[in-house]
Design an enzyme around this catalytic site. Structure first.
Site, short mmCIF file in Angstrom:
data_model
loop_
_atom_site.label_atom_id
_atom_site.label_comp_id
_atom_site.label_asym_id
_atom_site.label_seq_id
_atom_site.Cartn_x
_atom_site.Cartn_y
_atom_site.Cartn_z
N TYR A 206 6.51 -6.12 1.19
CA TYR A 206 6.92 -4.79 0.76
C TYR A 206 8.41 -4.75 0.45
CZ TYR A 206 2.42 -3.09 2.62
OH TYR A 206 1.10 -2.90 2.88
N GLY B 224 -3.38 9.37 -4.30
CA GLY B 224 -2.87 10.68 -4.69
C GLY B 224 -3.89 11.54 -5.41
#
Length: 348
Positions: free
Chosen positions: A57, A214
Site C-alpha cells: 500500500y 462506493g
C-alpha cells in the site's frame, strides 16, 4: 464495539476492521498522514482494535503511518499486514509467496511498522508457483520465531485454502486463521465455495469492499456526482444495471430506517455470520464515524429478504443440484425439514 474471535487463535478483534489502503498519498490518491491519524483515532475511540494494512500500500507509506498509529500503545492493537505483491519492479524475487520474499518482506514491514511482531500476517494473493507445503512451513517458521502470531490468506481459491489448512493440521503447522475476500451485495460469488469453506474450517472472514467500491454508498444511485473521478472511472464495470438496482434497494431501506446507505450495506455483510468481520476504510474521520454507526442497528428479516432477492446469484453445480427439492428428498429421506442440518446444506 463488540469483539469476535480471530479463527481459533483466541485473539479478540473488533467487529469492524479498519482498512488502511487509503492511508498515504504515494499513489496519487488517499489521505495524508494527519488525516489518517484522525481516522484511526475516531475508530479507536469507538473501541476498534483491528488494523489491516499491506507492505504494497502506497509503496510502504501506509505501513509507516500505521506504525505511528500504534506507537505508544502497541499491545492494544491487533495489527495485520500482507506480503506477496511486488515491491521492486524488475526483481522476480521481490514478489510472490516464496520463503525468500516472505522473509525479506516481513523484516522490512517490521521496520516500517516500528514493532517486533505482527499479529496477523496475510498471504496477499496466491501466486500458483510456490508449493502449499513450502508456504505453510515458511509461515510456521515465522510464528515459531515470534515475529508473527497468526496467519491468514487473501484472494485465493477455496481449494488452495482447504488444502493448506489440511496440510498444516497433518504436519503440526500453524493453519490459516482468517480469510480476506471481496464480499458485498454486488459480489456474492464467494458464497459458492469460499464462505462455506471458511465456516467448515472455523476461519474468520474479513470481507474487503463491503460497499462495492462506493457503489452501495448512494453516490451513484442517488444521482450525486462521485467525489473522486479517478476512482469513479475504475468503477465503470461495477455500475451495471443490476448493481444499480441493488444500490437503489439499499437506498430505499436506508431511507426507511433513517440511516445512510453505507450503514445498510455494511450491516448486510456484518450480519452474514458470526465469523464475518468487514474491513471498512475511510479517507476522512466523518466517513469512518458514519460506518461505525452501522453498529447501532440491525436489519430485520424482511429487509434482509429484499436485499437477498435483488442481489441473488446462481450458485451453480453442485449447489443448485443438491438444493433441488427432489434431490434433497432422496438424500434425506423426505425429512430434510425435520433435521437440524449444517448451514452449508441450506439454500442461501
Amino acid at each position: 464495539m463488540r469483539y469476535k474471535l480471530l479463527g481459533r487463535t483466541g485473539i479478540k478483534v473488533s467487529e469492524l476492521c479498519l482498512g488502511t489502503m487509503s492511508f498515504g498519498d504515494r499513489w496519487g490518491f488517499g489521505a495524508d498522514e494527519a488525516t489518517s491519524l484522525e481516522v484511526a483515532a475516531a475508530y479507536a475511540e469507538a473501541g476498534g482494535n483491528f488494523l489491516d494494512t499491506a507492505n504494497k500500500y502506497h509503496e510502504g507509506h501506509t505501513e509507516e503511518i500505521c506504525g505511528k498509529i500504534i506507537a505508544g500503545n502497541r499491545d492494544r492493537w491487533v495489527l495485520a499486514t500482507k506480503f506477496t505483491l511486488s515491491t521492486a519492479n524488475g526483481d522476480p524475487n521481490a514478489s510472490g509467496n516464496s520463503r525468500k520474499n516472505m522473509i525479506q518482506a516481513v523484516h522490512k514491514s517490521l521496520g516500517r511498522l516500528g514493532t517486533d511482531y505482527i499479529d496477523l500476517l496475510w498471504v496477499h494473493a496466491w501466486d500458483f508457483t510456490t508449493g502449499v507445503e513450502e508456504v505453510m512451513r515458511g509461515l510456521d517458521d515465522l510464528v515459531r520465531a515470534g515475529k508473527v502470531l497468526s496467519i491468514g490468506i487473501s484472494d485465493a481459491p477455496a481449494w488452495v485454502v482447504s488444502q493448506a489448512n489440511t496440510v498444516a493440521t497433518l504436519r503440526g503447522l500453524s493453519p490459516f486463521a482468517a480469510l480476506q475476500i471481496e464480499y458485498s451485495l454486488i459480489e456474492r460469488t464467494v458464497e459458492r465455495e469460499l464462505i462455506p469453506m471458511a465456516e467448515a474450517f472455523g476461519i474468520t472472514v474479513t470481507p474487503w469492499a463491503p460497499l462495492g467500491g462506493g457503489v452501495l454508498t448512494g453516490k451513484y444511485s442517488r444521482g450525486s456526482a462521485p467525489e473522486d473521478t479517478k476512482r469513479a472511472a475504475g468503477n465503470e464495470q461495477r455500475l451495471s444495471p443490476k448493481n444499480l438496482a441493488i444500490a437503489k434497494t439499499v437506498d430505499a431501506i436506508a431511507d426507511e430506517l433513517g440511516k445512510t446507505s453505507a450503514q445498510v450495506a455494511t450491516n448486510w455483510v456484518r450480519q452474514r455470520g458470526a465469523n464475518v468481520v468487514p474491513i471498512v476504510g475511510a479517507r476522512k474521520a466523518s466517513q469512518i464515524k458514519d460506518v461505525i454507526g452501522s453498529l447501532d442497528f440491525t436489519l430485520d428479516d424482511d429487509q434482509l429478504r429484499r436485499l437477498h432477492e435483488v442481489s441473488r446469484i446462481e450458485l451453480g453445480f453442485p449447489h443448485d443440484f443438491l438444493g433441488n427439492p427432489r434431490i434433497r428428498g432422496i438424500v434425506y429421506g423426505d425429512r430434510a425439514n425435520d433435521i437440524d442440518l449444517p448451514s452449508a446444506t441450506r439454500l442461501r
